[in-house]
Design a protein around this motif. Structure first.
Motif, short mmCIF file in Angstrom:
data_model
loop_
_atom_site.label_atom_id
_atom_site.label_comp_id
_atom_site.label_asym_id
_atom_site.label_seq_id
_atom_site.Cartn_x
_atom_site.Cartn_y
_atom_site.Cartn_z
N GLY A 162 40.52 43.01 41.51
CA GLY A 162 39.53 42.08 41.56
C GLY A 162 38.44 41.22 42.82
O GLY A 162 38.48 39.99 42.40
N GLY A 163 39.29 41.42 43.86
CA GLY A 163 39.56 40.09 44.77
C GLY A 163 40.80 39.30 44.71
O GLY A 163 40.62 38.83 45.71
N GLY A 164 41.31 38.61 43.82
CA GLY A 164 42.26 37.61 44.03
C GLY A 164 43.05 38.28 44.03
O GLY A 164 43.83 39.16 44.57
N PRO A 165 44.83 37.24 44.59
CA PRO A 165 44.34 35.74 43.35
C PRO A 165 43.53 35.11 44.56
O PRO A 165 43.53 34.59 45.20
CB PRO A 165 45.62 35.16 42.86
CG PRO A 165 46.84 36.28 44.32
CD PRO A 165 45.33 37.52 43.96
N GLY A 166 43.08 34.71 43.70
CA GLY A 166 41.38 33.49 44.33
C GLY A 166 40.68 34.67 44.54
O GLY A 166 40.24 35.14 43.75
N ASN A 167 40.55 34.41 46.23
CA ASN A 167 39.87 35.09 46.73
C ASN A 167 40.81 35.71 47.84
O ASN A 167 40.39 36.29 48.89
CB ASN A 167 38.50 34.64 47.39
CG ASN A 167 37.26 34.12 46.67
OD1 ASN A 167 37.64 34.72 46.03
ND2 ASN A 167 37.30 32.70 46.54
N SER A 217 32.91 44.25 50.72
CA SER A 217 32.06 44.94 49.49
C SER A 217 32.21 44.21 48.63
O SER A 217 31.02 44.46 47.36
CB SER A 217 32.61 46.58 49.63
OG SER A 217 33.97 45.84 49.36
N ILE A 218 33.68 43.57 48.12
CA ILE A 218 33.96 43.04 46.29
C ILE A 218 32.86 42.06 46.58
O ILE A 218 32.07 41.40 45.84
CB ILE A 218 35.16 42.56 46.61
CG1 ILE A 218 35.51 43.78 46.46
CG2 ILE A 218 35.35 41.91 45.31
CD1 ILE A 218 37.34 43.15 46.16
N ASP A 219 32.53 40.83 48.06
CA ASP A 219 31.94 39.80 47.98
C ASP A 219 30.29 40.48 47.63
O ASP A 219 29.38 39.38 47.19
CB ASP A 219 32.11 39.12 49.15
CG ASP A 219 31.74 37.59 48.88
OD1 ASP A 219 32.01 36.66 48.36
OD2 ASP A 219 31.20 37.36 50.20
#
Length: 288
Positions: A232-237, A243-245
């Motif tokens: 999901g783009g984690g942990p954090g960023n 693409s996710i951003d």
């Protein structure tokens, strides 16, 4: 006698070309429209010019996401291309095991992207996943849901498992197409396996490897589903790729203007880098 060519066959292709152009141009024009305008709802738009492009290019968030994306793509190419070539060289050229190896290589490519992410999401869990339990059992502190380094390791490992097969199949096709006479001549000259690879196989594989590198570059730079399902783009960023951003800005924050500008910049980056890759490879091949 001059023979007149029949061009009527193009009439059968034109409907498909028109359909593809329609499906591509309409979304593209919509994105361009949003990228140069501001909206406050009720389909009311205000001209904003290149403001969104300037905001995106100056954004530290965009720079960090682009940096993560380029690092991911670089690691993928460095690992998957040599590994794919090595596996293809080790595969048999004749006999019943050829079909078995080809089927095994093709299996990961048949699995849908979201399913791949879901499989590795469970497989790598530190408490119940096989990979997580094995690594922790060996003494490694592994938890991809909390540790950025573990998340990156899992993401790279997942992509290598999923897409190395593409490089293998392309390379294997190139190896099979090399005439047997080259190997016979090398055998007569007493050439070593390294010499055969360097002077016979590698030169003959340049076009195939060019295609493989371009495909893996574009796919890895566009990747979204697998890392989104996995982390999901984690942990954090930590694993928030470009693409996710972009999806977070467009759907999460519903900032259509910045998202449209970012998507166009994203597209131009891929187009430019693909052109640079292809030009450099073709120029190097022409010089040799």
């Amino acid at each position: 006698m001059n023979r007149t060519e029949n061009q009527k066959a193009w009439l059968f292709v034109l409907p498909v070309v028109a359909l593809v152009a329609f499906n591509a141009l309409i979304p593209l024009m919509t994105v361009v429209n949003y990228s140069v305008q501001e909206t406050f709802g009720d389909n009311t738009f205000f001209w904003s010019g290149v403001t969104w492009f300037e905001d995106v290019l100056r954004s530290e968030r965009f720079h960090k996401a682009l940096g993560r994306q380029m690092l991911f793509t670089f690691l993928i190419l460095v690992i998957e291309v040599p590994l794919g070539v090595a596996i293809a060289l080790a595969m048999p050229r004749k006999g019943p095991w050829v079909s078995v190896c080809l089927v095994l290589m093709a299996l990961p490519l048949l699995i849908p992207w979201n399913v791949v992410g879901a499989i590795w999401n469970i497989f790598a869990l530190p408490d119940i996943g096989l990979l997580g339990r094995v690594l922790n059992g060996l003494g490694f502190d592994y938890n991809y849901t909390r540790q950025p380094l573990s998340a990156w390791f899992t993401l790279i490992l997942m992509d290598v498992w999923h897409w190395t097969s593409l490089v293998v199949l392309l390379t294997y096709a190139g190896l099979v197409s090399i005439p047997e006479a080259y190997y016979q001549a090398a055998k007569i000259d007493g050439a070593s396996s390294w010499a055969i690879f360097r002077y016979i196989q590698l030169p003959k594989l340049k076009r195939v490897l060019t295609i493989a590198i371009l495909l893996r570059f574009m796919d890895s730079f566009n990747i979204y589903t697998e890392p989104f399902v996995l982390t999901g783009g984690g942990p954090g960023n930590a694993t928030t790729l470009l693409s996710i951003d972009l999806v977070k800005i467009a759907l999460g924050q519903f900032d259509l203007g910045p998202a449209a500008a970012m998507s166009l910049i994203y597209f131009l980056i891929i187009l430019l880098m693909s052109w640079v890759f292809y030009t450099l490879m073709m120029r190097n091949e022409a010089q040799q």
